[in-house]
Write a protein that holds these residues in place. Structure first.
Motif, PDB file in Angstrom:
ATOM      1  N   LEU A   1       0.836  -1.201   0.000  1.00 51.74           N
ATOM      2  CA  LEU A   1       0.000   0.000   0.000  1.00 51.74           C
ATOM      3  C   LEU A   1       0.869   1.249   0.000  1.00 51.74           C
ATOM      4  CD1 LEU A   1      -2.648  -1.026   2.723  1.00 51.74           C
ATOM      5  CD2 LEU A   1      -3.046  -0.824   0.239  1.00 51.74           C
ATOM      6  N   PRO A   2       0.326   2.353  -0.526  1.00 52.92           N
ATOM      7  CA  PRO A   2       1.071   3.609  -0.429  1.00 52.92           C
ATOM      8  C   PRO A   2       1.328   3.918   1.044  1.00 52.92           C
ATOM      9  CG  PRO A   2      -0.930   3.889  -1.771  1.00 52.92           C
ATOM     10  CD  PRO A   2      -0.998   2.521  -1.163  1.00 52.92           C
ATOM     11  N   GLY A   3       2.494   4.409   1.350  1.00 54.46           N
ATOM     12  CA  GLY A   3       2.791   4.748   2.740  1.00 54.46           C
ATOM     13  C   GLY A   3       3.403   3.618   3.519  1.00 54.46           C
ATOM     14  N   ASP A   4       3.427   2.407   2.949  1.00 53.95           N
ATOM     15  CA  ASP A   4       4.056   1.283   3.652  1.00 53.95           C
ATOM     16  C   ASP A   4       5.565   1.501   3.756  1.00 53.95           C
ATOM     17  OD1 ASP A   4       1.625   0.112   3.846  1.00 53.95           O
ATOM     18  OD2 ASP A   4       2.106  -1.668   2.641  1.00 53.95           O
ATOM     19  N   ALA A   5       6.139   1.127   4.882  1.00 53.41           N
ATOM     20  CA  ALA A   5       7.592   1.239   5.071  1.00 53.41           C
ATOM     21  C   ALA A   5       8.308   0.005   4.541  1.00 53.41           C
ATOM     22  CB  ALA A   5       7.912   1.417   6.555  1.00 53.41           C
ATOM     23  N   GLY A   6       7.626  -1.136   4.571  1.00 50.71           N
ATOM     24  CA  GLY A   6       8.252  -2.398   4.188  1.00 50.71           C
ATOM     25  C   GLY A   6       7.728  -2.898   2.848  1.00 50.71           C
ATOM     26  N   ALA A   7       8.658  -3.320   1.980  1.00 53.23           N
ATOM     27  CA  ALA A   7       8.287  -3.928   0.706  1.00 53.23           C
ATOM     28  C   ALA A   7       8.350  -5.444   0.889  1.00 53.23           C
ATOM     29  CB  ALA A   7       9.250  -3.483  -0.386  1.00 53.23           C
ATOM     30  N   ASP A   8       7.266  -6.127   0.537  1.00 46.85           N
ATOM     31  CA  ASP A   8       7.192  -7.563   0.812  1.00 46.85           C
ATOM     32  C   ASP A   8       8.165  -8.369  -0.044  1.00 46.85           C
ATOM     33  OD1 ASP A   8       5.256  -7.326   2.800  1.00 46.85           O
ATOM     34  OD2 ASP A   8       3.640  -7.248   1.323  1.00 46.85           O
ATOM     35  N   LEU A   9       8.746  -9.374   0.613  1.00 50.37           N
ATOM     36  CA  LEU A   9       9.647 -10.326  -0.048  1.00 50.37           C
ATOM     37  C   LEU A   9       8.941 -11.676  -0.082  1.00 50.37           C
ATOM     38  CD1 LEU A   9      12.877  -9.408   1.969  1.00 50.37           C
ATOM     39  CD2 LEU A   9      12.476  -8.898  -0.463  1.00 50.37           C
ATOM     40  N   THR A  10       9.129 -12.420  -1.172  1.00 50.98           N
ATOM     41  CA  THR A  10       8.427 -13.697  -1.301  1.00 50.98           C
ATOM     42  C   THR A  10       9.397 -14.872  -1.190  1.00 50.98           C
ATOM     43  OG1 THR A  10       8.628 -13.604  -3.697  1.00 50.98           O
ATOM     44  CG2 THR A  10       6.610 -12.693  -2.761  1.00 50.98           C
ATOM     45  N   ALA A  11       8.844 -16.031  -0.867  1.00 49.02           N
ATOM     46  CA  ALA A  11       9.654 -17.254  -0.754  1.00 49.02           C
ATOM     47  C   ALA A  11       9.930 -17.803  -2.147  1.00 49.02           C
ATOM     48  CB  ALA A  11       8.911 -18.290   0.079  1.00 49.02           C
ATOM     49  N   ALA A  12      11.184 -18.191  -2.383  1.00 44.06           N
ATOM     50  CA  ALA A  12      11.547 -18.770  -3.673  1.00 44.06           C
ATOM     51  C   ALA A  12      11.386 -20.284  -3.667  1.00 44.06           C
ATOM     52  CB  ALA A  12      12.979 -18.395  -4.027  1.00 44.06           C
ATOM     53  N   GLU A  13      10.957 -20.805  -2.529  1.00 44.72           N
ATOM     54  CA  GLU A  13      10.814 -22.265  -2.401  1.00 44.72           C
ATOM     55  C   GLU A  13       9.707 -22.585  -1.411  1.00 44.72           C
ATOM     56  OE1 GLU A  13      14.425 -23.513   0.194  1.00 44.72           O
ATOM     57  OE2 GLU A  13      14.803 -21.468  -0.450  1.00 44.72           O
ATOM     58  N   ASP A  14       9.199 -23.802  -1.496  1.00 46.55           N
ATOM     59  CA  ASP A  14       8.245 -24.268  -0.490  1.00 46.55           C
ATOM     60  C   ASP A  14       9.015 -24.587   0.787  1.00 46.55           C
ATOM     61  OD1 ASP A  14       6.419 -24.175  -2.509  1.00 46.55           O
ATOM     62  OD2 ASP A  14       6.240 -26.351  -2.748  1.00 46.55           O
ATOM     63  N   VAL A  15       8.384 -24.370   1.921  1.00 48.99           N
ATOM     64  CA  VAL A  15       9.058 -24.720   3.179  1.00 48.99           C
ATOM     65  C   VAL A  15       8.025 -25.156   4.217  1.00 48.99           C
ATOM     66  CG1 VAL A  15       9.150 -22.263   3.833  1.00 48.99           C
ATOM     67  CG2 VAL A  15      10.602 -23.877   5.016  1.00 48.99           C
ATOM     68  N   GLU A  16       8.384 -26.236   4.908  1.00 45.49           N
ATOM     69  CA  GLU A  16       7.524 -26.704   5.992  1.00 45.49           C
ATOM     70  C   GLU A  16       8.316 -26.606   7.279  1.00 45.49           C
ATOM     71  OE1 GLU A  16       5.228 -30.111   5.261  1.00 45.49           O
ATOM     72  OE2 GLU A  16       4.550 -30.256   7.347  1.00 45.49           O
ATOM     73  N   LEU A  17       7.713 -26.012   8.295  1.00 46.87           N
ATOM     74  CA  LEU A  17       8.412 -25.816   9.564  1.00 46.87           C
ATOM     75  C   LEU A  17       7.628 -26.466  10.699  1.00 46.87           C
ATOM     76  CD1 LEU A  17       9.467 -22.043   9.272  1.00 46.87           C
ATOM     77  CD2 LEU A  17      10.939 -24.050   9.015  1.00 46.87           C
ATOM     78  N   ALA A  18       8.263 -27.418  11.361  1.00 45.38           N
ATOM     79  CA  ALA A  18       7.675 -28.023  12.560  1.00 45.38           C
ATOM     80  C   ALA A  18       7.772 -26.995  13.694  1.00 45.38           C
ATOM     81  CB  ALA A  18       8.464 -29.283  12.904  1.00 45.38           C
ATOM     82  N   PRO A  19       7.064 -27.200  14.807  1.00 49.45           N
ATOM     83  CA  PRO A  19       7.174 -26.272  15.932  1.00 49.45           C
ATOM     84  C   PRO A  19       8.635 -26.027  16.317  1.00 49.45           C
ATOM     85  CG  PRO A  19       5.404 -27.817  16.328  1.00 49.45           C
ATOM     86  CD  PRO A  19       6.067 -28.245  15.059  1.00 49.45           C
ATOM     87  N   PHE A  20       8.986 -24.767  16.411  1.00 51.25           N
ATOM     88  CA  PHE A  20      10.321 -24.292  16.798  1.00 51.25           C
ATOM     89  C   PHE A  20      11.415 -24.622  15.779  1.00 51.25           C
ATOM     90  CE2 PHE A  20       8.322 -24.757  21.142  1.00 51.25           C
ATOM     91  CZ  PHE A  20       8.029 -23.404  21.251  1.00 51.25           C
ATOM     92  N   GLN A  21      11.022 -25.112  14.608  1.00 52.11           N
ATOM     93  CA  GLN A  21      12.022 -25.384  13.559  1.00 52.11           C
ATOM     94  C   GLN A  21      12.318 -24.088  12.805  1.00 52.11           C
ATOM     95  OE1 GLN A  21      10.843 -28.247  10.582  1.00 52.11           O
ATOM     96  NE2 GLN A  21      12.935 -28.475   9.803  1.00 52.11           N
ATOM     97  N   ARG A  22      13.558 -23.959  12.306  1.00 55.15           N
ATOM     98  CA  ARG A  22      13.911 -22.782  11.514  1.00 55.15           C
ATOM     99  C   ARG A  22      14.498 -23.202  10.183  1.00 55.15           C
ATOM    100  NH1 ARG A  22      19.582 -22.200  12.974  1.00 55.15           N
ATOM    101  NH2 ARG A  22      19.891 -23.301  14.917  1.00 55.15           N
ATOM    102  N   ALA A  23      14.471 -22.263   9.217  1.00 55.41           N
ATOM    103  CA  ALA A  23      15.009 -22.555   7.888  1.00 55.41           C
ATOM    104  C   ALA A  23      15.432 -21.258   7.227  1.00 55.41           C
ATOM    105  CB  ALA A  23      13.953 -23.251   7.033  1.00 55.41           C
ATOM    106  N   LEU A  24      16.564 -21.332   6.511  1.00 58.10           N
ATOM    107  CA  LEU A  24      17.039 -20.179   5.756  1.00 58.10           C
ATOM    108  C   LEU A  24      16.389 -20.253   4.378  1.00 58.10           C
ATOM    109  CD1 LEU A  24      18.960 -17.789   6.129  1.00 58.10           C
ATOM    110  CD2 LEU A  24      20.784 -19.200   5.159  1.00 58.10           C
TER     111      LEU A  24
END
Ligand SMILES: O=c1ccn([C@H]2C[C@H](O)[C@@H](COP(=O)(O)OP(=O)(O)OP(=O)(O)O)O2)c(=O)[nH]1
Ligand SMILES: [Mg+2]
Length: 166
Positions: free
Chosen positions: A30-53
């Motif tokens: 939207l106009p006035g937004d400070a952040g420009a959205d970035l999208t995922a280049a891959e599918d990712v599944e995260l279990a509870p407390f799991q992390r992924a780059l």
């Protein structure tokens, strides 16, 4: 009052992931937004407390005197418990690699699935100054002095909770 147009800055972007065209330029929703959205280049599944780059499929050349800061999106944090391990991530002006987002699922019980093309984080571009760190024998005085970590007091119910403990 006359309207002053907001300042704009050209930031060259290279789409590094052209696989199925889902890599997208960072985009302000939207106009006035400070952040420009970035999208995922891959599918990712995260279990509870799991992390992924997770790759975003974009590389940028942020002009000198500015930096990019990758922040989590509040909607995904609220709905799914999705956050970033190193929020905000710093994108240096000299960095030419793909912007990657270190996502973490902070929900204690539910796994989550993100699809290629989903908006996973937002990039805030800000001016930064490069400091000259000058060693001195003594620092100039200030009203705060060395007080920190709650020195101004008044933490409401937390104070009651802590009474008798410290
Ligand atoms: O969320 C992030 C944070 C950083 N970076 C990239 C851009 C940044 O310019 C580079 C280095 O980041 P940082 O300085 O935070 O990491 P470091 O651990 O200090 O690595 P380095 O030794 O490469 O500086 O990694 C990302 O893609 N995503
Ligand atoms: Mg570094």
């Amino acid at each position: 009052m006359p309207e002053t147009p907001p300042p704009e800055l050209d930031v060259p972007v290279l789409l590094t992931d052209l696989g199925d065209g889902s890599a997208a330029l960072p985009r302000y929703a939207l106009p006035g937004d400070a952040g420009a959205d970035l999208t995922a280049a891959e599918d990712v599944e995260l279990a509870p407390f799991q992390r992924a780059l997770v790759g975003t499929g974009v590389a940028v050349a942020i002009p000198e005197g500015y930096a990019g800061f990758v922040h989590p999106r509040s909607g995904l944090a609220h709905r799914l418990g999705l956050s970033m391990v190193n929020a905000p991530g710093t994108i240096d002006a000299g960095y030419r690699g793909e912007i990657k987002v270190n996502l973490i699922n902070l929900d204690p019980t539910s796994s989550l699935t993100l699809r290629r093309g989903d908006r996973i984080a937002q990039l805030v571009v800000q001016p930064v100054v490069r400091a000259r760190f000058v060693p001195v024998a003594e620092l100039p005085g200030s009203e705060r002095g060395a007080g920190g970590h709650g020195s101004t007091g008044g933490h409401g119910s937390v104070d009651t909770l802590l009474e008798g403990r410290i």
